[in-house]
Design a protein around this motif. Structure first.
Motif, PDB file in Angstrom:
ATOM      1  N   HIS A   1       0.825  -1.214   0.000  1.00 27.00           N
ATOM      2  CA  HIS A   1       0.000   0.000   0.000  1.00 27.00           C
ATOM      3  C   HIS A   1       0.854   1.256   0.000  1.00 27.00           C
ATOM      4  O   HIS A   1       0.464   2.261  -0.594  1.00 27.00           O
ATOM      5  CB  HIS A   1      -0.942  -0.002   1.213  1.00 27.00           C
ATOM      6  CG  HIS A   1      -1.941  -1.110   1.162  1.00 27.00           C
ATOM      7  ND1 HIS A   1      -2.650  -1.505   2.285  1.00 27.00           N
ATOM      8  CD2 HIS A   1      -2.364  -1.917   0.145  1.00 27.00           C
ATOM      9  CE1 HIS A   1      -3.461  -2.505   1.945  1.00 27.00           C
ATOM     10  NE2 HIS A   1      -3.300  -2.772   0.658  1.00 27.00           N
ATOM     11  N   SER A   2       2.013   1.204   0.660  1.00 27.32           N
ATOM     12  CA  SER A   2       2.907   2.369   0.703  1.00 27.32           C
ATOM     13  C   SER A   2       3.864   2.408  -0.491  1.00 27.32           C
ATOM     14  O   SER A   2       4.712   3.287  -0.578  1.00 27.32           O
ATOM     15  CB  SER A   2       3.707   2.360   2.007  1.00 27.32           C
ATOM     16  OG  SER A   2       4.561   1.232   2.039  1.00 27.32           O
TER      17      SER A   2
ATOM     18  N   GLN B   1       6.338   0.495  -1.148  1.00 28.72           N
ATOM     19  CA  GLN B   1       7.714   0.108  -0.846  1.00 28.72           C
ATOM     20  C   GLN B   1       8.105  -1.144  -1.611  1.00 28.72           C
ATOM     21  O   GLN B   1       9.281  -1.349  -1.910  1.00 28.72           O
ATOM     22  CB  GLN B   1       7.892  -0.129   0.658  1.00 28.72           C
ATOM     23  CG  GLN B   1       7.724   1.105   1.495  1.00 28.72           C
ATOM     24  CD  GLN B   1       7.711   0.775   2.989  1.00 28.72           C
ATOM     25  OE1 GLN B   1       7.798  -0.389   3.384  1.00 28.72           O
ATOM     26  NE2 GLN B   1       7.588   1.793   3.810  1.00 28.72           N
TER      27      GLN B   1
END
Length: 131
Positions: free
Chosen positions: A25-26, A28
């Motif tokens: 979601h981020s 990364q």
């Protein structure tokens, strides 16, 4: 670290959200299988992360869907169960059952989702829904 990062991941992986779907979601990391993408999309529905859902939906299949529509809370998702999964080099599927609450009663969404790998990224295409 936010409180939800310490909670068990909604995708039912057994890990905390921070060590599971939060990394997708981020942005990364990218999911390395269609199952990881499907789990992260389920968690995105739980947390109403419409931008993530939009970005992981294959453009040829999303039609007129918008980030705003995908951000709306549609159901109170409670549990995910993976039934079967297959990831080939460029396509795959995940059959799953997802339970949600409606007026205090549990209901089940049973789907076989189809995925395609495009530019080294798994994307949701469409699904067959079972009743």
């Amino acid at each position: 670290m936010s409180d939800k990062n310490k909670l068990p991941c909604p995708c039912n992986s057994g890990s905390t959200y921070a060590k599971c779907c939060a990394v997708f979601h981020s942005r990364q990391q990218k999911p390395i299988s269609c199952e990881q993408l499907m789990r992260s999309r389920y968690s995105a529905f739980v947390f109403q992360l419409g931008e993530y859902l939009f970005d992981t939906y294959h453009p040829d299949f999303r039609g007129s869907l918008t980030i705003e529509q995908l951000s709306e809370k549609s159901l109170d998702w409670k549990k995910l169960q993976i039934v079967e999964t297959e990831s080939l080099p460029s396509t795959g599927f995940v059959e799953f059952k997802a339970w949600y609450l409606v007026d205090g009663d549990f209901s089940c969404h049973h789907e076989r989702s189809n995925f395609m790998k495009d530019h080294d990224q798994w994307l949701y295409c469409d699904g067959t829904f079972y009743t």
